[in-house]
Design a protein around this motif. Structure first.
Motif, mmCIF file in Angstrom:
data_model
loop_
_atom_site.group_PDB
_atom_site.id
_atom_site.type_symbol
_atom_site.label_atom_id
_atom_site.label_comp_id
_atom_site.label_asym_id
_atom_site.label_seq_id
_atom_site.Cartn_x
_atom_site.Cartn_y
_atom_site.Cartn_z
ATOM 1 N N ASP A 83 0.858 -1.173 0.000
ATOM 2 C CA ASP A 83 0.000 0.000 0.000
ATOM 3 C C ASP A 83 0.904 1.237 0.000
ATOM 4 O O ASP A 83 1.928 1.246 0.694
ATOM 5 N N PRO A 84 0.565 2.292 -0.756
ATOM 6 C CA PRO A 84 1.427 3.483 -0.805
ATOM 7 C C PRO A 84 1.701 4.115 0.566
ATOM 8 O O PRO A 84 2.782 4.637 0.803
ATOM 9 N N ILE A 85 0.737 4.051 1.469
ATOM 10 C CA ILE A 85 0.960 4.602 2.815
ATOM 11 C C ILE A 85 2.006 3.767 3.547
ATOM 12 O O ILE A 85 2.982 4.300 4.081
ATOM 13 N N GLU A 86 1.811 2.451 3.583
ATOM 14 C CA GLU A 86 2.773 1.589 4.282
ATOM 15 C C GLU A 86 4.162 1.707 3.665
ATOM 16 O O GLU A 86 5.163 1.750 4.371
ATOM 17 N N LEU A 87 4.225 1.780 2.330
ATOM 18 C CA LEU A 87 5.516 1.931 1.665
ATOM 19 C C LEU A 87 6.219 3.201 2.125
ATOM 20 O O LEU A 87 7.400 3.174 2.484
ATOM 21 N N ASN A 88 5.500 4.301 2.165
ATOM 22 C CA ASN A 88 6.131 5.565 2.555
ATOM 23 C C ASN A 88 6.428 5.636 4.047
ATOM 24 O O ASN A 88 7.403 6.260 4.450
ATOM 25 N N VAL A 89 5.618 4.987 4.872
ATOM 26 C CA VAL A 89 5.951 4.893 6.299
ATOM 27 C C VAL A 89 7.232 4.075 6.460
ATOM 28 O O VAL A 89 8.132 4.447 7.230
ATOM 29 N N VAL A 103 18.023 9.824 16.976
ATOM 30 C CA VAL A 103 16.679 9.443 17.399
ATOM 31 C C VAL A 103 16.720 7.962 17.762
ATOM 32 O O VAL A 103 17.071 7.133 16.924
ATOM 33 N N PRO A 104 16.396 7.602 18.997
ATOM 34 C CA PRO A 104 16.424 6.188 19.397
ATOM 35 C C PRO A 104 15.577 5.316 18.472
ATOM 36 O O PRO A 104 14.494 5.727 18.040
ATOM 37 N N TYR A 105 16.068 4.102 18.202
ATOM 38 C CA TYR A 105 15.374 3.225 17.257
ATOM 39 C C TYR A 105 13.945 2.925 17.697
ATOM 40 O O TYR A 105 13.036 2.835 16.877
ATOM 41 N N ARG A 106 13.717 2.792 19.004
ATOM 42 C CA ARG A 106 12.359 2.517 19.483
ATOM 43 C C ARG A 106 11.414 3.686 19.201
ATOM 44 O O ARG A 106 10.237 3.486 18.926
ATOM 45 N N VAL A 107 11.937 4.896 19.275
ATOM 46 C CA VAL A 107 11.126 6.079 18.967
ATOM 47 C C VAL A 107 10.754 6.067 17.488
ATOM 48 O O VAL A 107 9.594 6.292 17.126
ATOM 49 N N VAL A 108 11.731 5.796 16.620
ATOM 50 C CA VAL A 108 11.465 5.741 15.181
ATOM 51 C C VAL A 108 10.375 4.718 14.891
ATOM 52 O O VAL A 108 9.390 5.015 14.200
ATOM 53 N N ILE A 109 10.535 3.523 15.418
ATOM 54 C CA ILE A 109 9.569 2.455 15.151
ATOM 55 C C ILE A 109 8.193 2.814 15.711
ATOM 56 O O ILE A 109 7.175 2.668 15.026
ATOM 57 N N ASN A 110 8.138 3.315 16.937
ATOM 58 C CA ASN A 110 6.849 3.680 17.537
ATOM 59 C C ASN A 110 6.151 4.789 16.751
ATOM 60 O O ASN A 110 4.931 4.745 16.564
ATOM 61 N N GLU A 111 6.916 5.772 16.304
ATOM 62 C CA GLU A 111 6.322 6.860 15.527
ATOM 63 C C GLU A 111 5.755 6.331 14.209
ATOM 64 O O GLU A 111 4.675 6.729 13.782
ATOM 65 N N CYS A 112 6.472 5.417 13.581
ATOM 66 C CA CYS A 112 5.993 4.838 12.318
ATOM 67 C C CYS A 112 4.765 3.964 12.535
ATOM 68 O O CYS A 112 3.847 3.965 11.702
ATOM 69 N N ILE A 113 4.732 3.247 13.634
ATOM 70 C CA ILE A 113 3.538 2.454 13.967
ATOM 71 C C ILE A 113 2.333 3.386 14.114
ATOM 72 O O ILE A 113 1.248 3.106 13.590
ATOM 73 N N THR A 122 -6.101 -1.156 8.055
ATOM 74 C CA THR A 122 -6.452 -1.619 9.398
ATOM 75 C C THR A 122 -5.288 -2.223 10.169
ATOM 76 O O THR A 122 -5.010 -1.815 11.282
ATOM 77 N N ASP A 123 -4.612 -3.195 9.624
ATOM 78 C CA ASP A 123 -3.498 -3.824 10.342
ATOM 79 C C ASP A 123 -2.147 -3.525 9.713
ATOM 80 O O ASP A 123 -1.163 -4.206 10.009
ATOM 81 N N GLY A 124 -2.081 -2.524 8.876
ATOM 82 C CA GLY A 124 -0.832 -2.164 8.210
ATOM 83 C C GLY A 124 0.288 -1.814 9.178
ATOM 84 O O GLY A 124 1.462 -2.082 8.918
ATOM 85 N N HIS A 125 -0.089 -1.237 10.312
ATOM 86 C CA HIS A 125 0.930 -0.844 11.298
ATOM 87 C C HIS A 125 1.677 -2.060 11.848
ATOM 88 O O HIS A 125 2.849 -1.961 12.210
ATOM 89 N N LYS A 126 1.029 -3.204 11.901
ATOM 90 C CA LYS A 126 1.681 -4.422 12.396
ATOM 91 C C LYS A 126 2.751 -4.880 11.412
ATOM 92 O O LYS A 126 3.836 -5.313 11.823
ATOM 93 N N TYR A 127 2.456 -4.773 10.140
ATOM 94 C CA TYR A 127 3.425 -5.139 9.108
ATOM 95 C C TYR A 127 4.614 -4.173 9.153
ATOM 96 O O TYR A 127 5.772 -4.587 9.105
ATOM 97 N N VAL A 128 4.323 -2.882 9.260
ATOM 98 C CA VAL A 128 5.365 -1.857 9.376
ATOM 99 C C VAL A 128 6.267 -2.163 10.567
ATOM 100 O O VAL A 128 7.494 -2.113 10.460
ATOM 101 N N ASN A 129 5.676 -2.518 11.689
ATOM 102 C CA ASN A 129 6.429 -2.842 12.896
ATOM 103 C C ASN A 129 7.406 -3.992 12.630
ATOM 104 O O ASN A 129 8.590 -3.907 12.954
ATOM 105 N N GLY A 130 6.934 -5.057 12.023
ATOM 106 C CA GLY A 130 7.770 -6.225 11.765
ATOM 107 C C GLY A 130 8.940 -5.913 10.847
ATOM 108 O O GLY A 130 10.078 -6.338 11.100
ATOM 109 N N ILE A 131 8.681 -5.153 9.793
ATOM 110 C CA ILE A 131 9.748 -4.820 8.834
ATOM 111 C C ILE A 131 10.759 -3.871 9.473
ATOM 112 O O ILE A 131 11.972 -4.063 9.345
ATOM 113 N N LEU A 132 10.283 -2.856 10.172
ATOM 114 C CA LEU A 132 11.217 -1.904 10.795
ATOM 115 C C LEU A 132 12.028 -2.549 11.914
ATOM 116 O O LEU A 132 13.189 -2.197 12.117
ATOM 117 N N ASP A 133 11.447 -3.512 12.627
ATOM 118 C CA ASP A 133 12.225 -4.264 13.629
ATOM 119 C C ASP A 133 13.413 -4.950 12.970
ATOM 120 O O ASP A 133 14.530 -4.926 13.489
#
Length: 153
Positions: A83-89, A103-113, A122-133
């Motif tokens: 999705d274009p939103i998830e890609l850009n996040v 910027v601490p890595y946890r802050v970056v990931i939390n902000e992107c989530i 709906t659940d795109g943030h979970k996918y973003v979390n996994g990839i950024l981890d």
């Protein structure tokens, strides 16, 4: 309001505006310079860090190919299927993880989530979390190890 509280809010607002601008670039093909100029005129930056907005927008736009390569290593699908939103996040997160070590890595990931929750599917943030981890493990290994060592003491 104290300065310490205002700064994170201004940074979050800058990230939100940067994501919207990156989405506009993605959908319209406009240049980062043109979109940045448009946003500076049309958007209210009273509560946003203008400098950070510009850094994120220009940095992600300039490095999108290398960011996409970084992201693709961890995907279970083609980049074009995102999705274009998830890609850009993900691009913003990968950019900050690789280029904004202050910027601490946890802050970056939390902000992107949070961006994923606000603007994404709906659940795109979970996918973003996994990839950024996974990206954090390769780009912030020293920081992650230090945090793990500190918490195991």
């Amino acid at each position: 309001m104290s300065t310490n509280k205002a700064r994170p809010d201004r940074r979050r607002a800058a990230r939100e505006l940067a994501l919207q601008a990156l989405y506009q670039i993605h959908m319209s093909g406009a240049s980062a310079v043109d979109v940045q100029a448009e946003f500076l005129v049309d958007q209210d930056f009273k509560n946003a860090d203008k400098r950070m907005f510009g850094q994120l927008l220009r940095g992600v736009a300039a490095q999108s190919d290398s960011l996409d390569t970084m992201i693709e290593q961890h995907l279970d699908r083609k980049l074009s299927d995102l999705d274009p939103i998830e890609l850009n996040v993900l691009r913003m997160g990968a950019y900050e993880l690789s280029d904004s070590v202050s910027v601490p890595y946890r802050v970056v990931i939390n902000e992107c989530i949070e961006l994923g929750k606000i603007f994404g599917a709906t659940d795109g943030h979970k996918y973003v979390n996994g990839i950024l981890d996974k990206i954090a493990l390769s780009h912030r290994a020293v920081e992650i190890a230090a945090k793990q060592n500190a918490s195991s003491r």
